[in-house]
Write an enzyme that holds these catalytic residues in place. Structure first.
Site, PDB file in Angstrom:
ATOM      1  N   HIS A 162       0.824  -1.217   0.000  1.00  0.00           N
ATOM      2  CA  HIS A 162       0.000   0.000   0.000  1.00  0.00           C
ATOM      3  C   HIS A 162       0.860   1.270   0.000  1.00  0.00           C
ATOM      4  CE1 HIS A 162      -3.431  -2.621   0.998  1.00  0.00           C
ATOM      5  NE2 HIS A 162      -2.626  -3.161   1.908  1.00  0.00           N
ATOM      6  N   SER A 283      15.233  21.923 -15.499  1.00  0.00           N
ATOM      7  CA  SER A 283      14.035  22.743 -15.660  1.00  0.00           C
ATOM      8  C   SER A 283      14.414  24.058 -16.327  1.00  0.00           C
ATOM      9  CB  SER A 283      13.408  23.020 -14.288  1.00  0.00           C
ATOM     10  OG  SER A 283      12.468  24.074 -14.360  1.00  0.00           O
ATOM     11  N   LYS A 289      16.311  21.600 -10.231  1.00  0.00           N
ATOM     12  CA  LYS A 289      15.567  20.400 -10.580  1.00  0.00           C
ATOM     13  C   LYS A 289      16.435  19.344 -11.267  1.00  0.00           C
ATOM     14  CE  LYS A 289      11.752  19.727 -10.239  1.00  0.00           C
ATOM     15  NZ  LYS A 289      10.669  20.134 -11.145  1.00  0.00           N
ATOM     16  N   GLU A 296       9.571   8.783 -16.655  1.00  0.00           N
ATOM     17  CA  GLU A 296       8.190   9.211 -16.840  1.00  0.00           C
ATOM     18  C   GLU A 296       7.684   8.854 -18.234  1.00  0.00           C
ATOM     19  OE1 GLU A 296       8.345  13.355 -15.940  1.00  0.00           O
ATOM     20  OE2 GLU A 296       8.774  13.041 -13.825  1.00  0.00           O
TER      21      GLU A 296
END
Length: 468
Positions: A162, A283, A289, A296
């Site tokens: 979970h 970024s 970043k 992704e």
């Protein structure tokens, strides 16, 4: 009188009217099925050899056809071949060019075959190659996972259910879970390849042919195990593409799960691992970043592969036998899915090669999450004879006490432990150590480092001897 179109010269003069430009636009598949040119030439060479062998083609015509196909292959490899949309597909484009190069003999190549069995053969050969590519890509990915597992076989980290810390495991054990997953994926592609390895060539339009062809010969030349046993099924079957897409979709789901974990692990909040610079982006506005864009995008490409599977299932769901032009819509989605899968496998393999787990942070996360609560419950069962449900309730109260104190279970003193459970001794505190916890999980397939190392060796040997 209007000049005959290129397609009329190939297909004959059945129609007296002029075809709509819209029909040409929707009917033509050359923009995408030109990817099948290598398979089309290979199948044509096999067909030519067989026709000569059984006496349908003369040696002179067969020789001319082989020379013509070799010239066409050279043009295609050099990018000099001129594709024509009016010739609809790769088969007619090659046949027309062959006739231009060698004359009348070029038209004899199509004896005893149809575009129906031709495209079924070409597409099957192409998908078979993509199965082989998937097997190779998965093997390389699994080797990268094994390298991670070997380096982190003793590295303690929290295991999750979970997405909540559950029990301590090792980094190596976690990596080996993906080895098992991708091992099953290899099995699916291998099964798919085995089932599809039958040749449609010689089934002609749907009923077979009256010419004395040798379908076993062409099947053997093209590396098929046998010819397909029913000519109707041979031209209408696309199960091989569906099975490939199903295997690709399952593999993509597994890649997506691993990609999601890399996204989580590389975040500042988790900080479990650092992704290499070669698979990280910055970024345009935030200089701090480090974005895991490759992970992704692997995660996102799963949608394209799933969409391809559903798309092809929808295309064939209501088709009567045998061939219908709907089956022209079988290729683009398979091509796209195959491209996506190949890129995702390579990207994930590259990411894993540069992924660096933070051992100290992983161990800290395991220690600070009550992950050894089950170990303490098991200890109470073994040493005090408590039923497990009662031991479970007791440890739950201990976790609550530790939470109120702002510490882990290991932060409770023996006196504090005994306030809730008088049967607890100093020995119980030993099982709260995360390293001792993972070392105790000695059951087959467990997270104990010795078991993880055994599984690593098993898989190394398996991959070394498994054929692609």
């Amino acid at each position: 009188m209007a000049e005959d179109s290129e397609s009329e010269r190939v297909l004959g003069g059945r129609f007296s009217g002029v075809q709509s430009e819209l029909l040409e636009a929707i009917n033509a598949s050359i923009d995408f099925d030109k990817r099948l040119w290598r398979q089309d030439i290979a199948a044509s060479l096999a067909h030519c050899q067989m026709l000569e062998h059984v006496g349908i083609l003369s040696a002179s015509d067969a020789s001319s056809i082989r020379e013509g196909l070799a010239a066409i292959q050279s043009e295609l490899e050099c990018g000099e071949f001129r594709f024509s949309a009016s010739l609809e597909d790769i088969h007619m484009n090659i046949e027309m060019r062959l006739t231009e190069l060698i004359g009348e003999a070029g038209g004899r190549l199509h004896t005893a075959r149809s575009r129906n069995d031709q495209v079924a053969t070409d597409f099957r050969l192409w998908v078979r190659e993509r199965c082989d590519a998937a097997l190779t890509g998965l093997g390389e990915l699994m080797q990268a996972l094994l390298a991670q597992a070997e380096a982190g076989a003793d590295m303690v980290m929290p295991g999750f259910t979970h997405l909540q810390a559950a029990q301590p495991v090792t980094w190596g054990h976690h990596m080996m879970a993906y080895v098992e997953m991708f091992g099953r994926d290899r099995g699916r592609f291998r099964d798919c390849r085995s089932r599809m390895n039958e040749s449609p060539l010689g089934a002609a339009a749907l009923a077979g042919t009256s010419f004395p062809v040798d379908r076993h010969m062409t099947a053997d030349i093209l590396g098929f195990d046998r010819p397909m046993g029913n000519s109707i099924d041979a031209v209408s079957d696309r199960d091989f593409a569906l099975e490939y897409l199903a295997a690709a979709a399952t593999t993509s789901a597994h890649l997506s799960r691993l990609a999601e974990e890399i996204v989580l692990w590389s975040s500042h909040q988790f900080a479990f691992a650092k992704l290499g610079d070669s698979f990280t982006t910055g970024s345009s506005i935030m200089p701090q970043k480090r974005n895991p864009d490759a992970a992704e995008l692997v995660r996102a490409k799963t949608g394209r592969v799933n969409g391809a599977l559903i798309g092809l299932l929808t295309v064939i769901k209501g088709l009567p036998l045998a061939y219908s032009k709907d089956l022209q819509e079988d290729k683009e989605q398979v091509f796209d899915a195959a491209d996506s899968l190949k890129l995702s496998l390579a990207a994930m393999t590259g990411m894993l090669a540069g992924l660096r787990p933070d051992a100290a942070r992983l161990n800290e996360a395991a220690r600070g999450s009550y992950a050894t609560a089950t170990d303490l419950a098991d200890w109470l069962v073994r040493e005090t004879g408590l039923p497990f449900r009662e031991a479970h309730a007791t440890v739950s109260r201990l976790v609550l006490a530790a939470d109120r104190k702002g510490t882990g279970l290991e932060g409770l003193t023996l006196a504090e432990l005994r306030e809730i459970c008088s049967g607890i001794t100093e020995q119980a505190q030993d099982v709260l150590d995360t390293r001792k916890s993972v070392e105790s999980r000695l059951s087959y397939g467990g997270t104990a480092p010795v078991r993880v190392k055994e599984q690593i060796q098993i898989w190394k040997e398996k991959l070394a001897c498994e054929p692609v």
